[in-house]
Each structure stands twice: as C-alpha cells, then as structure tokens.
Design a protein around this motif. Structure first.
Motif, PDB file in Angstrom:
ATOM      1  N   GLY A 181      69.585-102.561   1.252  1.00  0.00           N
ATOM      2  CA  GLY A 181      69.136-102.811   2.610  1.00  0.00           C
ATOM      3  C   GLY A 181      67.687-103.254   2.587  1.00  0.00           C
ATOM      4  N   ALA A 182      67.019-103.049   3.691  1.00  0.00           N
ATOM      5  CA  ALA A 182      65.639-103.522   3.803  1.00  0.00           C
ATOM      6  C   ALA A 182      64.747-102.439   4.379  1.00  0.00           C
ATOM      7  CB  ALA A 182      65.582-104.765   4.700  1.00  0.00           C
ATOM      8  N   VAL A 183      63.522-102.437   3.906  1.00  0.00           N
ATOM      9  CA  VAL A 183      62.473-101.580   4.446  1.00  0.00           C
ATOM     10  C   VAL A 183      61.698-102.432   5.449  1.00  0.00           C
ATOM     11  CG1 VAL A 183      60.368-100.300   3.898  1.00  0.00           C
ATOM     12  CG2 VAL A 183      62.291-100.257   2.316  1.00  0.00           C
ATOM     13  N   THR A 184      61.464-101.887   6.628  1.00  0.00           N
ATOM     14  CA  THR A 184      60.694-102.590   7.642  1.00  0.00           C
ATOM     15  C   THR A 184      59.258-102.072   7.605  1.00  0.00           C
ATOM     16  OG1 THR A 184      62.679-102.766   9.005  1.00  0.00           O
ATOM     17  CG2 THR A 184      60.582-103.158  10.113  1.00  0.00           C
ATOM     18  N   HIS A 185      58.309-102.984   7.715  1.00  0.00           N
ATOM     19  CA  HIS A 185      56.888-102.630   7.608  1.00  0.00           C
ATOM     20  C   HIS A 185      56.160-102.833   8.927  1.00  0.00           C
ATOM     21  CE1 HIS A 185      57.163-102.466   3.212  1.00  0.00           C
ATOM     22  NE2 HIS A 185      58.023-103.462   3.357  1.00  0.00           N
ATOM     23  N   ARG A 186      55.273-101.903   9.213  1.00  0.00           N
ATOM     24  CA  ARG A 186      54.318-102.044  10.323  1.00  0.00           C
ATOM     25  C   ARG A 186      52.946-101.777   9.703  1.00  0.00           C
ATOM     26  NH1 ARG A 186      55.625 -97.975  14.356  1.00  0.00           N
ATOM     27  NH2 ARG A 186      53.808 -96.801  13.703  1.00  0.00           N
ATOM     28  N   ILE A 187      52.372-102.821   9.140  1.00  0.00           N
ATOM     29  CA  ILE A 187      51.126-102.706   8.388  1.00  0.00           C
ATOM     30  C   ILE A 187      49.948-102.648   9.350  1.00  0.00           C
ATOM     31  CG2 ILE A 187      49.638-103.811   6.680  1.00  0.00           C
ATOM     32  CD1 ILE A 187      52.237-105.141   5.561  1.00  0.00           C
ATOM     33  N   SER A 188      49.138-101.594   9.189  1.00  0.00           N
ATOM     34  CA  SER A 188      47.939-101.440  10.020  1.00  0.00           C
ATOM     35  C   SER A 188      46.776-102.235   9.476  1.00  0.00           C
ATOM     36  CB  SER A 188      47.527 -99.965  10.092  1.00  0.00           C
ATOM     37  OG  SER A 188      48.538 -99.198  10.673  1.00  0.00           O
ATOM     38  N   GLY A 189      46.693-102.357   8.162  1.00  0.00           N
ATOM     39  CA  GLY A 189      45.595-103.081   7.533  1.00  0.00           C
ATOM     40  C   GLY A 189      45.303-102.505   6.167  1.00  0.00           C
ATOM     41  N   MET A 190      44.053-102.677   5.733  1.00  0.00           N
ATOM     42  CA  MET A 190      43.660-102.185   4.420  1.00  0.00           C
ATOM     43  C   MET A 190      42.230-101.671   4.482  1.00  0.00           C
ATOM     44  SD  MET A 190      43.116-105.703   2.291  1.00  0.00           S
ATOM     45  CE  MET A 190      41.723-106.780   2.609  1.00  0.00           C
ATOM     46  N   VAL A 191      41.897-100.841   3.512  1.00  0.00           N
ATOM     47  CA  VAL A 191      40.543-100.327   3.345  1.00  0.00           C
ATOM     48  C   VAL A 191      40.192-100.467   1.870  1.00  0.00           C
ATOM     49  CG1 VAL A 191      40.576 -98.724   5.297  1.00  0.00           C
ATOM     50  CG2 VAL A 191      41.401 -97.969   3.089  1.00  0.00           C
ATOM     51  N   PRO A 192      38.920-100.705   1.570  1.00  0.00           N
ATOM     52  CA  PRO A 192      38.542-100.780   0.153  1.00  0.00           C
ATOM     53  C   PRO A 192      38.773 -99.436  -0.529  1.00  0.00           C
ATOM     54  CG  PRO A 192      36.796-101.650   1.557  1.00  0.00           C
ATOM     55  CD  PRO A 192      37.794-100.987   2.462  1.00  0.00           C
ATOM     56  N   ALA A 193      39.311 -99.474  -1.735  1.00  0.00           N
ATOM     57  CA  ALA A 193      39.490 -98.263  -2.540  1.00  0.00           C
ATOM     58  C   ALA A 193      38.205 -98.042  -3.336  1.00  0.00           C
ATOM     59  CB  ALA A 193      40.684 -98.410  -3.477  1.00  0.00           C
ATOM     60  N   ILE A 194      37.772 -96.809  -3.456  1.00  0.00           N
ATOM     61  CA  ILE A 194      36.504 -96.495  -4.098  1.00  0.00           C
ATOM     62  C   ILE A 194      36.432 -97.022  -5.523  1.00  0.00           C
ATOM     63  CG2 ILE A 194      35.060 -94.578  -4.922  1.00  0.00           C
ATOM     64  CD1 ILE A 194      35.906 -93.097  -2.355  1.00  0.00           C
ATOM     65  N   ALA A 195      37.487 -96.882  -6.292  1.00  0.00           N
ATOM     66  CA  ALA A 195      37.482 -97.310  -7.688  1.00  0.00           C
ATOM     67  C   ALA A 195      37.880 -98.775  -7.848  1.00  0.00           C
ATOM     68  CB  ALA A 195      38.405 -96.407  -8.504  1.00  0.00           C
ATOM     69  N   GLY A 196      37.819 -99.541  -6.787  1.00  0.00           N
ATOM     70  CA  GLY A 196      38.188-100.953  -6.831  1.00  0.00           C
ATOM     71  C   GLY A 196      39.556-101.194  -6.235  1.00  0.00           C
ATOM     72  N   GLY A 197      39.766-102.366  -5.733  1.00  0.00           N
ATOM     73  CA  GLY A 197      41.027-102.713  -5.104  1.00  0.00           C
ATOM     74  C   GLY A 197      41.032-102.340  -3.632  1.00  0.00           C
ATOM     75  N   TYR A 198      42.209-102.275  -3.069  1.00  0.00           N
ATOM     76  CA  TYR A 198      42.373-101.984  -1.642  1.00  0.00           C
ATOM     77  C   TYR A 198      43.543-101.035  -1.452  1.00  0.00           C
ATOM     78  CZ  TYR A 198      39.317-105.959  -1.091  1.00  0.00           C
ATOM     79  OH  TYR A 198      38.237-106.804  -1.169  1.00  0.00           O
TER      80      TYR A 198
ATOM     81  N   VAL B 110      47.533 -99.612   4.417  1.00  0.00           N
ATOM     82  CA  VAL B 110      48.018 -98.574   5.335  1.00  0.00           C
ATOM     83  C   VAL B 110      49.243 -99.159   6.042  1.00  0.00           C
ATOM     84  CG1 VAL B 110      47.436 -97.106   7.295  1.00  0.00           C
ATOM     85  CG2 VAL B 110      45.649 -97.734   5.638  1.00  0.00           C
ATOM     86  N   ASP B 111      50.396 -98.526   5.833  1.00  0.00           N
ATOM     87  CA  ASP B 111      51.659 -99.083   6.320  1.00  0.00           C
ATOM     88  C   ASP B 111      52.556 -97.972   6.859  1.00  0.00           C
ATOM     89  OD1 ASP B 111      53.835-100.763   6.792  1.00  0.00           O
ATOM     90  OD2 ASP B 111      54.256-101.133   4.675  1.00  0.00           O
ATOM     91  N   CYS B 112      53.229 -98.267   7.946  1.00  0.00           N
ATOM     92  CA  CYS B 112      54.243 -97.377   8.507  1.00  0.00           C
ATOM     93  C   CYS B 112      55.588 -98.014   8.152  1.00  0.00           C
ATOM     94  CB  CYS B 112      54.049 -97.279  10.017  1.00  0.00           C
ATOM     95  SG  CYS B 112      55.203 -96.159  10.796  1.00  0.00           S
ATOM     96  N   ILE B 113      56.320 -97.368   7.234  1.00  0.00           N
ATOM     97  CA  ILE B 113      57.574 -97.959   6.769  1.00  0.00           C
ATOM     98  C   ILE B 113      58.765 -97.304   7.466  1.00  0.00           C
ATOM     99  CG2 ILE B 113      56.675 -98.752   4.549  1.00  0.00           C
ATOM    100  CD1 ILE B 113      57.922 -96.297   3.252  1.00  0.00           C
ATOM    101  N   ASP B 114      59.704 -98.148   7.846  1.00  0.00           N
ATOM    102  CA  ASP B 114      60.929 -97.698   8.498  1.00  0.00           C
ATOM    103  C   ASP B 114      62.062 -97.867   7.490  1.00  0.00           C
ATOM    104  OD1 ASP B 114      63.263 -97.356   9.956  1.00  0.00           O
ATOM    105  OD2 ASP B 114      62.602 -98.556  11.646  1.00  0.00           O
ATOM    106  N   LEU B 115      62.736 -96.763   7.161  1.00  0.00           N
ATOM    107  CA  LEU B 115      63.764 -96.758   6.129  1.00  0.00           C
ATOM    108  C   LEU B 115      65.179 -96.697   6.694  1.00  0.00           C
ATOM    109  CD1 LEU B 115      61.936 -94.163   3.883  1.00  0.00           C
ATOM    110  CD2 LEU B 115      61.907 -96.649   3.646  1.00  0.00           C
ATOM    111  N   ASP B 116      65.340 -96.886   7.997  1.00  0.00           N
ATOM    112  CA  ASP B 116      66.660 -96.747   8.626  1.00  0.00           C
ATOM    113  C   ASP B 116      67.708 -97.699   8.047  1.00  0.00           C
ATOM    114  OD1 ASP B 116      65.876 -94.676  10.232  1.00  0.00           O
ATOM    115  OD2 ASP B 116      65.673 -95.879  12.047  1.00  0.00           O
TER     116      ASP B 116
ATOM    117  N   THR C  63      52.446 -94.572   4.793  1.00  0.00           N
ATOM    118  CA  THR C  63      52.141 -94.608   3.371  1.00  0.00           C
ATOM    119  C   THR C  63      50.814 -95.308   3.124  1.00  0.00           C
ATOM    120  OG1 THR C  63      53.328 -96.681   3.019  1.00  0.00           O
ATOM    121  CG2 THR C  63      54.569 -94.657   2.671  1.00  0.00           C
ATOM    122  N   LEU C  64      50.140 -94.860   2.092  1.00  0.00           N
ATOM    123  CA  LEU C  64      48.922 -95.504   1.605  1.00  0.00           C
ATOM    124  C   LEU C  64      49.250 -96.010   0.206  1.00  0.00           C
ATOM    125  CD1 LEU C  64      46.283 -92.782   2.576  1.00  0.00           C
ATOM    126  CD2 LEU C  64      47.024 -94.760   3.918  1.00  0.00           C
ATOM    127  N   THR C  65      49.146 -97.311  -0.005  1.00  0.00           N
ATOM    128  CA  THR C  65      49.469 -97.905  -1.298  1.00  0.00           C
ATOM    129  C   THR C  65      48.238 -98.604  -1.831  1.00  0.00           C
ATOM    130  OG1 THR C  65      51.743 -98.249  -0.572  1.00  0.00           O
ATOM    131  CG2 THR C  65      51.029 -99.472  -2.526  1.00  0.00           C
TER     132      THR C  65
END
Length: 179
Positions: free
Chosen positions: A106-123, A126-132, A156-158
């Motif tokens: 099936g499919a995961v639906t995403h409601r992405i809020s955005g991103m924040v810099p990660a302290i050790a590099g990268g980003y 921030v996502d609200c995932i719907d697994l229905d 989720t924070l990825t």
C-alpha cells in the motif's frame, strides 16, 4: 501499525543505546523514545523542505515501501536512500517480517511540516505519516492480515544526511500521534 511502531521503536532504541555513555537507568514506564539533540523537535524553527531534501526523503519512503512489499528480499534499492544506522535496523526488520511470512503493501501518506537543521549536520524532516493504506499481508497468499485499519497518524522526525553527495535517511524517531 504494530509492525511500523515496532520498527520505529527499534530504530530509536538502537540509536539511543549505541550513543548512551551514562549508566543505565532503572526501567520506567514505556513510552516513545526521546530523540537525541541532533533531531530537534517540532517546536524548533521549521522551514519548508528544499527540493533536494524533499526528493531524497520521498525516495527513501518509496524504497522502504518497495522493500516491505517484496516477499523475497531482493536488492530493493533501500541502501541507495538509507544510511547507517537506520539501514541496518530496517534490513533486520525485513528479515524478521520474512520469517513471519509478512509483507506490507500500500502507500504511506505524508503531511510534511518542514525541516530543521540537525546539530551534527544534515536536516531533520518533520512529517505526520498516515498508515491507513499501508497494510500487512500474508506473503504466501496475499491475503490482508487482521490488523488495526483506522490507525492514528504518527509524527516522525527523520534525519537526512549527505553521504558522498547523496542525501540519505539515517535515523527515524517516532513522536507519537500527530497533533
């Protein structure tokens, strides 16, 4: 849902225990693991995802969905979009699912809020995932297994990091139900 929550918890636990330098605390009540400082929470200053991070993040999820839908562990391309330590955890979860003769389709639906810099590099995405619509199936028969169908959406924070110029998901932290 149980499988995804188990995966998310296992990922966060593996990361947290590998980075811990303090003596272990006595066990307390279960709850979602706390992300380390390199995965800031939604209260941080969130900015829209760059096109490059959005593309890499959605490619990671597409590879994870494909890997879960297969019953025979082929090279699904997961490693092209997932870095360590997350990759090892996801691969172990795939092996365990195969031993139970389960696949998730099936499919995961995403409601992405955005991103924040990660302290050790990268980003950190921030996502609200719907697994229905992402359901467990018996790998032998294809039948949908008995499970919770109306699942609460999960925040989720990825963390996404560059690996030789390629953005990959390297950690994933479940935060509970979406606000």
């Amino acid at each position: 849902m149980k499988r995804l929550l188990a995966i998310l918890t296992a990922v966060a636990t593996a990361i947290a225990t590998g980075a811990c330098t303090k003596p272990p605390k006595p066990p307390g009540p279960p709850g979602p693991p706390k992300p380390p400082a390199d995965a800031p929470g939604p209260a941080s200053s969130i900015v829209p995802l760059s096109a490059e991070i959005r593309t890499a993040y959605l490619a990671y999820w597409a590879a994870w969905e494909t890997a879960n839908a297969e019953s025979d562990l082929p090279d699904t391309g997961l490693a092209a979009h997932t870095g360590l330590p997350l990759l090892e955890t996801l691969q172990a979860n795939l092996v365990a699912a195969r031993a139970r003769h389960e696949v998730t389709r099936g499919a995961v639906t995403h409601r992405i809020s955005g991103m924040v810099p990660a302290i050790a590099g990268g980003y950190t995405v921030v996502d609200c995932i719907d697994l229905d619509r992402w359901l467990l199936h018996d790998a032998r028969t294809g039948a949908v297994l008995d499970q919770l169908v109306d699942k609460p959406s999960q925040l989720t924070l990825t963390t996404m990091r560059s690996d030789s110029g390629v953005w990959k998901a390297t950690s994933l932290y479940p935060q509970g139900e979406c606000p």
